[in-house]
Design an enzyme around this catalytic site. Structure first.
Site, PDB file in Angstrom:
ATOM      1  N   ASP A  64       0.720  -1.168  -0.088  1.00 33.60           N
ATOM      2  CA  ASP A  64       0.144  -0.044   0.078  1.00 33.60           C
ATOM      3  C   ASP A  64       0.864   1.206  -0.078  1.00 33.60           C
ATOM      4  OD1 ASP A  64       0.928  -0.475   2.438  1.00 33.60           O
ATOM      5  OD2 ASP A  64      -0.898  -0.421   3.505  1.00 33.60           O
ATOM      6  N   HIS A  65       2.098   1.202   0.305  1.00 32.16           N
ATOM      7  CA  HIS A  65       2.866   2.402   0.754  1.00 32.16           C
ATOM      8  C   HIS A  65       3.578   2.873  -0.577  1.00 32.16           C
ATOM      9  CE1 HIS A  65       2.384   1.725   4.802  1.00 32.16           C
ATOM     10  NE2 HIS A  65       3.130   2.881   5.255  1.00 32.16           N
ATOM     11  N   ASP A 119       3.774  -1.334  11.474  1.00 30.07           N
ATOM     12  CA  ASP A 119       3.351  -0.182  10.868  1.00 30.07           C
ATOM     13  C   ASP A 119       2.864   0.709  12.224  1.00 30.07           C
ATOM     14  OD1 ASP A 119       2.952   1.705   8.310  1.00 30.07           O
ATOM     15  OD2 ASP A 119       1.309   2.102  10.099  1.00 30.07           O
ATOM     16  N   ARG A 379      -0.316  12.653   9.885  1.00 24.13           N
ATOM     17  CA  ARG A 379       0.720  13.381  10.400  1.00 24.13           C
ATOM     18  C   ARG A 379       1.306  14.405   9.741  1.00 24.13           C
ATOM     19  NH1 ARG A 379       4.056   7.604  11.389  1.00 24.13           N
ATOM     20  NH2 ARG A 379       3.272   7.275  13.405  1.00 24.13           N
ATOM     21  N   SER A 533       6.986   6.728  12.994  1.00 25.37           N
ATOM     22  CA  SER A 533       6.760   5.666  12.192  1.00 25.37           C
ATOM     23  C   SER A 533       7.516   4.463  13.094  1.00 25.37           C
ATOM     24  CB  SER A 533       7.635   5.774  10.993  1.00 25.37           C
ATOM     25  OG  SER A 533       7.968   4.625  10.576  1.00 25.37           O
ATOM     26  N   ARG A 535       9.396   2.572  11.356  1.00 25.95           N
ATOM     27  CA  ARG A 535      10.281   2.022  10.464  1.00 25.95           C
ATOM     28  C   ARG A 535      11.537   1.486  11.299  1.00 25.95           C
ATOM     29  NH1 ARG A 535      10.230   7.738   7.851  1.00 25.95           N
ATOM     30  NH2 ARG A 535       8.121   7.262   7.611  1.00 25.95           N
TER      31      ARG A 535
HETATM   32  C1  MIC Z   1       4.126   6.412   8.502  1.00 24.61           C
HETATM   33  O1  MIC Z   1       2.759   6.730   8.282  1.00 24.61           O
HETATM   34  O2  MIC Z   1       5.019   7.146   8.785  1.00 24.61           O
HETATM   35  C2  MIC Z   1       4.483   5.143   7.864  1.00 24.61           C
HETATM   36  C3  MIC Z   1       5.070   5.235   6.532  1.00 24.61           C
HETATM   37  O3  MIC Z   1       3.394   4.369   7.414  1.00 24.61           O
HETATM   38  C4  MIC Z   1       5.391   4.325   8.912  1.00 24.61           C
HETATM   39  C5  MIC Z   1       5.859   2.927   8.570  1.00 24.61           C
HETATM   40  C6  MIC Z   1       7.035   3.352   7.376  1.00 24.61           C
HETATM   41  O4  MIC Z   1       7.841   3.882   7.699  1.00 24.61           O
HETATM   42  O5  MIC Z   1       7.266   2.103   6.455  1.00 24.61           O
HETATM   43  C7  MIC Z   1       4.687   3.890  10.311  1.00 24.61           C
HETATM   44  O6  MIC Z   1       3.643   4.791  10.439  1.00 24.61           O
HETATM   45  O7  MIC Z   1       5.211   3.146  10.756  1.00 24.61           O
HETATM   46 FE1  SF4 Z   2       0.194   4.874   5.100  1.00 25.42          FE
HETATM   47 FE2  SF4 Z   2       1.348   5.536   7.314  1.00 25.42          FE
HETATM   48 FE3  SF4 Z   2       0.077   7.296   5.809  1.00 25.42          FE
HETATM   49 FE4  SF4 Z   2      -1.289   5.341   7.188  1.00 25.42          FE
HETATM   50  S1  SF4 Z   2       0.029   6.938   8.204  1.00 25.42           S
HETATM   51  S2  SF4 Z   2      -1.720   5.993   5.041  1.00 25.42           S
HETATM   52  S3  SF4 Z   2       0.067   3.690   7.077  1.00 25.42           S
HETATM   53  S4  SF4 Z   2       1.867   6.279   5.153  1.00 25.42           S
END
Ligand code: MIC
Ligand code: SF4
Length: 646
Positions: A64-65, A119, A379, A533, A535
């Site tokens: 999805d990302h 995630d 965010r 995140s 990550r």
């Molecule tokens: C985000 O919203 O920051 C992400 C991208 O979904 C991350 C995961 C990632 O960095 O792959 C998260 O929220 O954990």
């Molecule tokens: Fe995707 Fe992270 Fe954004 Fe949710 S917050 S839509 S999981 S990138």
């Protein structure tokens, strides 16, 4: 004494420790989820553990990302993930099927079960009465291998909801109000549990939106009860057999209770550049906007899209605004279409994108220079949108659509009568985007493109540590600062040597080069270091560059766990004033750090370049200490397995 919902779920899953807040516990994990950006690494780690099939009740790999496919690397990752799912017995949700959290809520979330996801917004499934927790990929790999998840027993905060939301006010406003009250560190070490008569006025996806943004409070998770509304939702998803009632006992207690009268709330908005910089919409109204997006795992449910579609009937988008819809899932898109939403949205001028994260993680949709972008996302950390010095505001779908119509930030109550959105009793369900696991996995070939590089190997922790402070940073540093995402960097998630060249690039692009020169590196930071995140690349890539310890005022939960997993010692100042005496470029030494860790010492003495000393705390469980001494979780697990231990 009765139990609250969180305690009930933990009591049913605890395998180690006591349910006393702050104490280390381990819980059995029933389900896992991964997404493509964290998943490639998580499955490389799962392979390194060497288990033949996932050991959970259910594991899902979502894509999805990164859906942009700007070159072969992205498409290769997708094929790798699909083949891994087939090989190890996972469900695979195809690119375009939707955002992991929305799809999981629709198709897999089960009240009373535990879910661990790579995630940070995994707690979204708490809207369906699960205990759902975000973690690094390696912790999820361990859970897929059948190992319990280790955490500190959280404190449970009760949020008592009374009343009912007024027209034009929605779930996002509830959680923005909490972010205003508690800030981005207010939930660290806590689970937020909602109860009271107001709960039944919220649908499961509204609850999901609130649980989702609980992550921005720093909370370990957010939990809603499982009630008649949950039952109705599961019936609509043809999963009523998975419903169980789960409510707090009448004499349950919470460590603190926060009262929210839903009927007193007004439309709220998080201003740049933090989700807790929350104001009333009417107090910032009138500022011109250039882009408005409804989407992300916080607000892309059927209700959210329908609100916009209904509000746009007989209205159109302001000529200076790019109004964009990122539906949360194909189920949302299909059901919205059946209800006539697409006609209204397209006619009013909306740009309809595919189902996925897209601009939320800087994969396209970057706003124009010096203009305001209003988003229903999770965010608005600086630069996350892909534009330097961006001005991103976070709001509800109601505020988003009102502002898109007027061209300026607008309190939606100004639009007059609010649209009424009826959710269907039965959703149109189409699981063609989800490939289920099969029994016959042994012969499946795993497809690895050239961008998928093997995991780096790491040395155990030395006896003494001498490291250069290559970077000193302030409070609330996010993982987007440490290891940025976006369309240039995200394709490198399965290639640690390549992605490490972007560590701290948002703050100091010379960091990788200076770190390499220094050899052994320490980073010094302020409060809530590593928020955001899950990550693990924000730990793994710095470790690859030589970072062996981080010394800060306080850590965010998931980042601290990731540091431990990759052998970076998380230290906190015993006296926060010592932060001021350290300068970037100083050399810090910690003689006997390994011995201190293994002897269970609560603190170590740090010596700076001038010969001054101060104390740093080691807030770690015994397990954390063994992992750090081994140089990381994989080293430790491999050593334990070779000893024949389980
Ligand atoms: C985000 O919203 O920051 C992400 C991208 O979904 C991350 C995961 C990632 O960095 O792959 C998260 O929220 O954990
Ligand atoms: Fe995707 Fe992270 Fe954004 Fe949710 S917050 S839509 S999981 S990138």
């Amino acid at each position: 004494m009765g139990l609250n919902v969180t305690e009930k779920i933990i009591a049913a899953h605890i395998v180690e420790g006591q349910m006393s807040p702050g104490q280390p516990i381990a819980i059995k994990i029933d389900q896992t989820l991964t997404q493509d950006a964290t998943g490639t690494m998580a499955y490389l780690e799962f392979e390194a553990i060497g288990i033949d099939r996932v050991q959970t009740e259910l594991s899902v790999s979502y894509v999805d990302h990164n859906l942009i496919q700007s070159d072969f690397r992205n498409a290769d990752d997708h094929r790798f993930l699909q083949s891994i799912a087939a090989r190890y017995g996972l469900y695979f949700s195809k690119p375009g099927n939707g955002i992991c959290h929305q799809v999981h809520l629709e198709r897999f979330a089960v009240p009373g079960k535990t879910l661990l996801g790579s995630d940070s917004h995994t707690p979204t499934a708490g809207g369906c009465g699960m205990l759902a927790i975000g973690a690094g990929g390696l912790d999820v790999a361990m859970a897929m291998a059948g190992q319990p998840f280790h955490l500190n027993m959280p404190e449970v905060i009760g949020v008592h909801l009374t009343g009912e939301l007024r027209p034009w006010v929605s779930a996002k406003d509830v959680i923005l109000e909490l972010l205003r009250q508690l800030t981005v560190k207010g939930g660290v070490g806590k689970v937020m549990e909602y109860f009271g008569p107001g709960v039944k006025t919220l649908s499961v996806t509204d609850r999901g939106a609130i649980a989702n943004l609980g992550t921005e409070l720093g909370a370990t998770s957010t939990v809603f009860p499982s009630d008649e509304v949950t039952k109705g939702f599961l019936m609509g998803q043809e999963r009523q057999d998975q419903w169980v009632e789960l409510v707090a006992d009448p004499d349950a207690s919470y460590s603190r209770i926060i009262e929210i009268d839903l009927s007193s709330l007004e439309p709220m908005i998080a201003c740049p550049s933090s989700p807790d910089n929350v104001k009333k919409v009417k107090d910032v109204a009138g500022k011109p906007v250039s882009q408005v997006i409804i989407g992300s795992c916080a607000n892309s449910s059927l209700r959210d899209i329908m609100v916009a579609a209904k509000a746009l009937e007989n209205r159109s988008i302001h000529r200076d605004v790019s109004f964009e819809i990122n539906p949360g899932s194909r189920q949302v898109l299909e059901n919205a279409d059946i209800q006539g939403a697409l006609r209204s949205l397209i006619h009013a001028g909306a740009r309809i994108h595919q189902c996925g994260c897209l601009g939320c993680i800087g994969m396209g949709q970057a706003p124009a220079t010096d203009t305001i972008s209003l988003r229903t996302f999770t965010r608005n950390f600086p630069g996350r949108s892909g534009t330097k010095n961006d001005k991103v505001y976070l709001c509800s779908p109601e505020t988003a659509v009102a502002s898109a119509i007027k061209g300026v930030i607008t309190d939606p109550t100004e639009l007059g009568d609010a649209p009424t959105v009826e959710l269907p009793e039965s959703y149109v369900i189409n699981d063609s985007g989800i490939i289920p696991p099969t029994e016959d996995t042994e012969t499946v070939e795993i497809i690895r493109g050239p961008n998928i590089k093997p995991l780096p190997e790491f040395e155990p922790l030395p006896e003494d540590l001498e490291a250069e402070v290559v970077l000193k940073v302030e409070d609330n540093i996010t993982t987007d600062h440490i290891m940025p995402a976006g369309s240039k960097i995200l394709p490198l998630r399965s290639n640690v040597p390549a992605i490490s060249q972007y560590v701290f690039s948002a703050i100091d692009p010379s960091f990788p080069e200076r770190a390499k020169k220094a050899g052994t590196v320490m980073v010094v930071g302020g409060e809530n270091y590593g928020q955001g995140s899950s990550r693990e690349h924000a730990a793994l890539a710095p470790r690859y560059l030589g970072v062996r310890a981080k010394l800060v005022k306080s850590f965010a939960r998931i980042h601290k766990a990731n540091l431990i997993n990759f052998g970076i010692v998380p230290l906190t100042f015993e006296n926060p004033d010592d932060y001021d005496r350290i300068e970037q470029g100083d050399t810090l030494t910690i003689p006997g750090i390994r011995k201190a860790l293994l002897s269970g010492a609560k603190s170590v003495t740090v010596r700076d370049s001038k010969g001054n000393t101060f104390q740093a705390r080691l807030d770690l469980s015994d397990r954390d200490r063994y992992i750090l001494a081994a140089g990381g979780l994989l080293n430790w697990v491999k050593a334990e397995l070779s000893k024949g231990a389980t």
